[in-house]
Design a protein around this motif. Structure first.
Motif, PDB file in Angstrom:
ATOM      1  N   GLU A 101       0.864  -1.177   0.000  1.00  0.00           N
ATOM      2  CA  GLU A 101       0.000   0.000   0.000  1.00  0.00           C
ATOM      3  C   GLU A 101       0.899   1.226   0.000  1.00  0.00           C
ATOM      4  O   GLU A 101       1.768   1.377   0.855  1.00  0.00           O
ATOM      5  N   GLY A 133      -1.978   5.920  -1.420  1.00  0.00           N
ATOM      6  CA  GLY A 133      -3.395   5.793  -1.731  1.00  0.00           C
ATOM      7  C   GLY A 133      -3.756   4.659  -2.658  1.00  0.00           C
ATOM      8  O   GLY A 133      -4.921   4.537  -3.058  1.00  0.00           O
ATOM      9  N   ASN A 160      -1.390  18.784  -2.085  1.00  0.00           N
ATOM     10  CA  ASN A 160      -1.268  17.826  -3.179  1.00  0.00           C
ATOM     11  C   ASN A 160       0.146  17.814  -3.760  1.00  0.00           C
ATOM     12  O   ASN A 160       0.342  17.612  -4.955  1.00  0.00           O
ATOM     13  N   PHE A 197      -1.989  11.748  -4.910  1.00  0.00           N
ATOM     14  CA  PHE A 197      -2.336  10.362  -4.642  1.00  0.00           C
ATOM     15  C   PHE A 197      -2.570   9.623  -5.956  1.00  0.00           C
ATOM     16  O   PHE A 197      -2.993  10.220  -6.953  1.00  0.00           O
ATOM     17  N   SER A 219      -4.496   7.687  -8.590  1.00  0.00           N
ATOM     18  CA  SER A 219      -5.928   7.824  -8.884  1.00  0.00           C
ATOM     19  C   SER A 219      -6.425   6.910  -9.994  1.00  0.00           C
ATOM     20  O   SER A 219      -7.625   6.767 -10.190  1.00  0.00           O
ATOM     21  N   LEU A 247      -7.730   1.326  -5.124  1.00  0.00           N
ATOM     22  CA  LEU A 247      -7.418   2.538  -4.379  1.00  0.00           C
ATOM     23  C   LEU A 247      -7.826   2.364  -2.921  1.00  0.00           C
ATOM     24  O   LEU A 247      -8.819   1.703  -2.614  1.00  0.00           O
ATOM     25  N   CYS A 248      -7.060   2.960  -2.015  1.00  0.00           N
ATOM     26  CA  CYS A 248      -7.339   2.877  -0.581  1.00  0.00           C
ATOM     27  C   CYS A 248      -8.260   4.024  -0.163  1.00  0.00           C
ATOM     28  O   CYS A 248      -8.281   5.088  -0.796  1.00  0.00           O
ATOM     29  N   GLU A 249      -9.001   3.802   0.911  1.00  0.00           N
ATOM     30  CA  GLU A 249      -9.896   4.833   1.424  1.00  0.00           C
ATOM     31  C   GLU A 249      -9.133   5.828   2.296  1.00  0.00           C
ATOM     32  O   GLU A 249      -8.210   5.470   3.017  1.00  0.00           O
ATOM     33  N   ASN A 250      -9.542   7.088   2.204  1.00  0.00           N
ATOM     34  CA  ASN A 250      -9.040   8.147   3.086  1.00  0.00           C
ATOM     35  C   ASN A 250      -7.518   8.230   3.179  1.00  0.00           C
ATOM     36  O   ASN A 250      -6.949   8.193   4.281  1.00  0.00           O
ATOM     37  N   PRO A 251      -6.798   8.311   2.056  1.00  0.00           N
ATOM     38  CA  PRO A 251      -5.341   8.452   2.151  1.00  0.00           C
ATOM     39  C   PRO A 251      -4.976   9.763   2.842  1.00  0.00           C
ATOM     40  O   PRO A 251      -5.788  10.681   2.934  1.00  0.00           O
TER      41      PRO A 251
END
Length: 257
Positions: free
Chosen positions: A58, A61, A182, A186, A188, A201-205
């Motif tokens: 991981e 993100g 930014n 992340f 995308s 994609l991971c949640e809440n990076p």
């Protein structure tokens, strides 16, 4: 009774030695990962990972799944971005990130382990390569937290699930107080739309100035309690925790979810 008690003491002492030895083996594995990665030896890095179907990385993100996903990140994305696809360093490019503050916990069977490490990276290019390296002339700092899982395969410790949270980035010249939002976007776009992209994609990076706590794999050593979810959040000064982004969570293998 005296002999039995003495035997029990010897067993406990041996078990403690075994746990210490296993913890040190895992810690050394993570340190070796860092040494390989510092010199862009991405093939060697990828071979440190387990062949288990739930293996993953991981990063920023995104989640790269399986050994193929691991190779896609290191041998694909990183190698192409930093060293033009080769395996090994290129002249004038610096990427040093020591693996420090290692805390390792091994399960009772001695087959799985979890580890938390910190990284403080100094990276950039030398002015002599500013016209030939795609990054140009740049120097930056980075701080991150690892919350990893390890597995013993065929008697050998391997990285199972590496979860790296790049906590902050900053230019060398202006420092972290002036990091632009930014600063490092992340991920995308997923694979195969992005040939070097993550599987999901991971949640809440998170990224600085977001300062949420990366959850601990261990409980408090004295109270035995985990940190409360609200205390993992990072609300603005003086505001209620409920106003913050949700707390971070550590993903689990699909076979254990």
């Amino acid at each position: 009774m005296g002999n039995e008690l003495e035997e029990l003491k010897q067993v406990v002492a041996q078990l403690r030695k075994d746990v210490t030895r296993l913890s040190e083996e895992v810690r050394k594995l993570q340190y070796k990962y860092g040494y390989y990665l510092d010199k862009c030896l991405y093939k060697e890095v990828a071979e440190l990972y387990a062949d288990h179907p739930d293996t993953c990385v991981e990063f920023l993100g995104g989640r790269y799944n399986g050994k193929e996903g691991v190779k896609r990140l290191y041998v694909g994305r990183f190698a192409k971005a930093f060293v033009n696809g080769r395996n090994g360093p290129v002249h004038g490019f610096l990427l040093d990130h020591p693996q420090i503050q290692g805390i390792v916990d091994v399960n009772a069977e001695g087959t799985r382990a979890k580890g938390r490490f910190r990284s403080m990276m100094s990276a950039g290019t030398h002015e002599s390569v500013k016209d030939t390296h795609p990054r140009g002339l740049v120097q930056w700092w980075e701080g991150g937290i690892y919350e990893n899982e390890y597995i013993k395969e065929n008697g050998v410790w391997k990285i199972f699930r590496l979860k790296y949270f790049p906590f902050w980035h900053a230019t060398f010249e202006k420092g972290w107080a002036h990091t632009k939002p930014n600063y490092v976007p992340f991920l995308s776009t997923t694979y195969p739309e992005d040939p070097n992209g993550p599987n999901e994609l991971c949640e809440n990076p998170m990224l600085w100035p977001d300062t949420r706590v990366v959850p601990f794999h261990y409980e408090h050593p004295i109270t035995g309690e985990p940190v409360a979810d609200d205390d993992l959040r990072a609300p603005e000064f003086g505001k209620d925790p409920s106003t913050s982004t949700p707390p971070l969570t550590l993903s689990k293998p699909k076979s254990e979810a």
